[in-house]
Design an enzyme around this catalytic site. Structure first.
Site, PDB file in Angstrom:
ATOM      1  N   TYR A   1       0.786 -10.368   7.121  1.00  0.00           N
ATOM      2  CA  TYR A   1       0.407  -8.949   6.933  1.00  0.00           C
ATOM      3  C   TYR A   1       1.211  -8.218   5.853  1.00  0.00           C
ATOM      4  CZ  TYR A   1       3.670  -7.463  10.861  1.00  0.00           C
ATOM      5  OH  TYR A   1       4.707  -7.212  11.700  1.00  0.00           O
ATOM      6  N   GLU A   2       0.734  -7.053   5.493  1.00  0.00           N
ATOM      7  CA  GLU A   2       1.278  -6.284   4.357  1.00  0.00           C
ATOM      8  C   GLU A   2       1.227  -7.097   3.056  1.00  0.00           C
ATOM      9  OE1 GLU A   2       1.466  -3.378   5.048  1.00  0.00           O
ATOM     10  OE2 GLU A   2       1.974  -3.292   7.171  1.00  0.00           O
ATOM     11  N   GLY A   3       0.171  -7.854   2.893  1.00  0.00           N
ATOM     12  CA  GLY A   3       0.041  -8.717   1.708  1.00  0.00           C
ATOM     13  C   GLY A   3       0.529 -10.101   2.043  1.00  0.00           C
TER      14      GLY A   3
ATOM     15  N   GLN B   1       2.219 -11.787  -2.421  1.00  0.00           N
ATOM     16  CA  GLN B   1       3.575 -11.398  -2.837  1.00  0.00           C
ATOM     17  C   GLN B   1       3.992 -12.201  -4.070  1.00  0.00           C
ATOM     18  OE1 GLN B   1       5.035  -8.892  -1.242  1.00  0.00           O
ATOM     19  NE2 GLN B   1       3.361  -8.854   0.242  1.00  0.00           N
TER      20      GLN B   1
ATOM     21  N   ARG C   1       6.630  -3.552   3.114  1.00  0.00           N
ATOM     22  CA  ARG C   1       6.948  -4.940   2.750  1.00  0.00           C
ATOM     23  C   ARG C   1       8.423  -5.243   2.966  1.00  0.00           C
ATOM     24  NH1 ARG C   1       2.825  -5.873  -2.469  1.00  0.00           N
ATOM     25  NH2 ARG C   1       1.023  -6.142  -1.100  1.00  0.00           N
TER      26      ARG C   1
END
Lengths: 600, 600
Positions: free
Chosen positions: B440-442, B447, B296
């Site tokens: 992406y990555e959450g 977040q 992140r």
């Protein structure tokens, strides 16, 4: 495959209930527009766009256009056939003048249809869309002979039209154009030069394309005061209306663009092509602005259209996709997960899109009505008021409408998570297509300067004062109604911020005009918020009345009131922040030398 | 072709002058990081990325990746060779532990290099970038044997690594995964299932790829508490480290994406592939979060990177393109038009990008220092403080950094007008590549929920209180300095708005957690503004001191002060608007039934 359903109930709500189009039946062209007629046009237009145009959107993006060795251009599969259906059904003639084969209906109906067309397939819609721009210039400035020769076939869509302004070295600054127009002995001109970014410049829809081209005559002043406008047909038109020889204009290449792949964006080469001047010599810019103003409103509608299409797909996905649980505990305990709809942040994005698209639709249709009233209202006072308001708000509809339209499409893509990034889902296309609307027909920074540098001061600020008064009056009236009091206070406050920013420009623009330029874009957004606020006040009022009267469809009207509340809570606070940014002025923006921007 | 120059002077300014990295020389790993060493690494890294990676960016986008009939994947021309150079130069080893062949340098240097790599070529950078994520999980949770077997070759980039989380029906909600891991007699597992959106899942860079895969063992609980993490090498590794048989994992297809075309985004099929569990059974989510937190921060850096690359090109274009005249009269009367740089609205966009990228760079590098201090600071108190701050701000760096990074890339594209929409200019690619960073990555909504739903309340709000106190203390100190007083007051005010929003969540989240969810995204942006404000206070302070001391390079430090002022004037006002939006709460957002969102 993406879904699309024309929002006909919402369009009818605005046209019949908010704008009350029937109440204008005393005006020419409006007498035909009965509620039944409006409903029939809207529903049938909705059906056509959803069934014929929408299914070609994704495939059109994937296929794009092809320039063949002979300079002809092949459009994506189905595009040409869809245009034949469009033409046969007479969709291009809706609000065109009856004198040239149009139906003479109010622009309100034409705009509603433009939204549906563009939501269904923006790239396709640009082919007839650009034709409308060309038609409006010939209508306003063409000779009777030119009008008779070209307009009927353009309005019927037997021929298409284009607008040729930009050249490789200039777009915004048209004073720099180099395309030359040298007089021929017969009164025509030989046009030579290169135009770029010509949407629909070449295509396989029709037997002829009527190009409107800006060029300079040999002795023209070297500035915007030396631009003339010319009609340059792809195929010369004989006096009997039949097609003659091919003209010396051709598509040199197609651009590779971020989006609107289905539209042929051409480099157009004019090699001594024969053209005829439209209007007076060196007055081409004025004629061009007639095209541009119509086109700018159309681009504002496109901003709305991509937001709407993206919204509908995000709503569908949020219902279908199950992920996680409601914060308040499982909404559907028998399922492994709840739908995305339970998540407040997903709903925030959807409500944002709902509030924008419905407010923007009202603003566009209200704007279309002003276009009609400018020409047709009963009194000079009403005509002037309509003209003032639409002149003022054209850059706002274009600039704010497309900025927010793009942001909305991006947010709707976000609802899809990773799937939003995959082309097959179609959300990427809405974002990529929406992106051009912020750029073409005058980039949004140019719109902002048109608003603050020209429109604000025109006639001693008459238009903006009228706008302020209109908003204040409607907000004051709405404050008396409990369902709308909160929204009314917020809109009134935002209008106050807008007035304060206007005052700040007046006080600080004289000493340094950069103070106005530095805040122009923020100001345009402020006015967009207030204008949408005005629309939400009106829609809220109609909804509250309908609920009180128990006219049925209560869920629809209730949703309008909730969305109006959302608009007040989440859109209007930005007005204060934008004002504070404007009041920062130009100093920090203009201070650094150019070298300070480079990286070392 | 787009330009790129690594902003080495700015990176060195932050590392040496603002973070004062040399002052940490008492900590392990930092002792090597002298100013000379830092400068050498930064400059050489800048050169490598600009000369080797940047020239492959546009062509990589145009070519994309190809899956061959045998399931192998061919990356764009030059990608593989660039990776060989990267590997030979040891760029992947910068901040990896010395025990496994790394250089053990502070993460600050690794982050600086990550920015340059990603600006030069985001799609390329993801190949080694994902490897870093996989390395961090094995470092944290792998057995000694696993670490010895895989880490040295992954750190040296002889092998790459990937992260396999998402499945067709689930991304955010990993409790729903279906990939199974059935124990074999020898302690390994047979992994079966389909993973999607696997970045760098298959490629031609290296002889082996180490996949880290989330899967469920047969008796695992049917929730996130039943997820385990596995190492699944593409090619099995013999005990002596040599390569053995091909494992039963393959790339089924490549996704067609909006951007990052040069990175192979794979559907990965596991057909009873042999894997080894990392860490404890059913504790895979915790191991995954170690990867995710590193990733992140890396994605936040990517948001910065695309904004930076787009900014540099817009600066160049604004110098080259002549269009219109300055509002204050012609700046260069001997030219036919002035450059875009004279226009306040163009400068507004450029200053906005300058203020964001420089502030965000400081925040990322400061964040990297906190990562180091979490493990290495001298006292428990310092370690805890660093851990608190980076835990709190990781979702902000990722979420705010990529939202604003994307918006910045869009604005820089806008500077180009119509040319920004043409693929050959490269601006479209920056926008399309940046878009994935918000997803992406959450996704950024996730977040935001991580921030308000987990991070705020952890340890009784210790982290956020520490953050508030830090900002207040530095703002109070800066108010005494005339050059910074204006900014300090604005940052203090924004911090006040953030505190008020926090309080509002506390007061209204208990009765209805949706009130927190409905404001989460706005809150994340508020904290981003305040965090960047803190960085601008620090950078402004250093600049003011340097100017007062007459250390030379006055233009550089002066530009920092002007940009700091711009930040205060144009970024901080949004904090108040965001707070007002948060205080709107969840009612209007959650009230409508799902049917009310559909169009009729």
């Amino acid at each position: 495959m993406p879904v699309y359903k024309a929002p006909t109930r919402d369009a009818r709500f605005v046209i019949n209930e908010v704008l009350k189009l029937e109440s204008y039946s005393n005006l020419p062209g409006f007498e035909q527009a009965t509620a039944d007629m409006i409903d029939a046009v809207i529903e049938e237009g909705g059906r056509f766009t959803a069934e014929v145009l929408a299914p070609l959107n994704l495939s059109g993006d994937q296929q794009g256009c092809t320039r063949n060795a002979d300079g002809s251009v092949t459009t994506p599969s189905g595009f040409k056939e869809a245009h034949a259906q469009f033409r046969e059904a007479g969709w291009g003639t809706l609000s065109a003048p009856e004198q040239f084969g149009g139906q003479g209906l109010p622009h309100v109906l034409g705009f509603a249809m433009e939204e549906f067309v563009s939501s269904a397939n923006q790239a396709w819609g640009m082919y007839p869309g650009l034709t409308n721009g060309a038609v409006s210039a010939i209508l306003a400035k063409g000779s009777a002979e030119q009008q008779a020769k070209y307009l009927p076939k353009m309005i019927s869509n037997e021929w298409l039209g284009t607008m040729n302004l930009t050249e490789p070295h200039c777009g915004t600054d048209l004073g720099l154009i180099r395309t030359r127009a040298v007089p021929n002995a017969d009164g025509s001109y030989a046009i030579t030069g290169t135009k770029i970014f010509i949407s629909a410049g070449e295509n396989d829809f029709t037997a002829n394309i009527i190009h409107l081209v800006l060029a300079k005559t040999p002795d023209a002043p070297d500035s915007t005061k030396g631009i003339s406008l010319f009609i340059v047909p792809k195929v010369l038109v004989n006096d009997d209306g039949s097609l003659g020889a091919r003209n010396a204009v051709s598509c040199g290449s197609l651009e590779h663009k971020m989006g609107i792949h289905g539209n042929a964006t051409c480099v157009m080469n004019y090699d001594g092509a024969t053209g005829w001047m439209v209007g007076e010599e060196n007055k081409g810019l004025a004629a061009m602005f007639i095209m541009m103003n119509a086109a700018r409103l159309g681009v504002g509608v496109q901003g709305l259209s991509q937001a709407e299409a993206a919204y509908q797909n995000a709503v569908q996905y949020a219902q279908d996709r199950r992920q996680g649980r409601a914060l308040t505990g499982p909404a559907e305990p028998d399922q492994k997960a709840d739908t995305l709809f339970v998540h407040p942040d997903v709903r925030r994005m959807l409500m944002d899109a709902k509030a924008f698209t419905e407010g923007m639709r009202a603003l566009c249709l209200w704007g279309a009505l002003q276009v009609d009233l400018t020409h047709k209202a009963a009194t000079e006072e009403e005509r002037q008021m309509a003209d003032d308001l639409i002149s003022l708000l054209t850059p706002v509809i274009k600039g704010y409408g497309t900025d927010k339209g793009f942001d909305t499409a991006v947010n709707m893509q976000q609802v899809f998570g990773g799937h939003g990034y995959i082309e097959e889902w179609g959300m990427s296309q809405f974002v990529r297509d929406a992106r051009i609307t912020q750029i073409y027909e005058g980039a949004n920074g140019v719109q902002a300067m048109d608003l603050v540098g020209r429109k604000l001061a025109q006639n001693g600020g008459r238009a903006v004062q009228a706008f302020f008064a209109l908003v204040d009056a409607e907000a004051a009236a709405a404050k008396a109604k409990p369902e709308l009091a909160g929204l009314a206070e917020r809109v009134e406050k935002a209008n106050g911020e807008l007035k304060a920013a206007t005052m700040w420009f007046m006080q600080n623009g004289m000493t340094n005009p950069n103070n106005v330029g530095a805040g122009a874009h923020h100001y345009m957004h402020m006015m967009g918020i207030v204008a949408l606020g005005l629309m939400w006040l009106r829609m809220g009022e109609v909804a509250a009345e309908a609920l009180a009267a128990g006219t049925g469809d209560a869920a629809f009207y209730k949703a309008k009131l909730v969305t109006a509340r959302y608009f007040g809570e989440r859109f209007t606070p930005d007005a204060g922040a934008l004002r504070r940014k404007i009041e920062g002025g130009a100093e920090a923006i203009m201070e650094l030398p150019v070298e300070a921007f480079a990286r070392a």
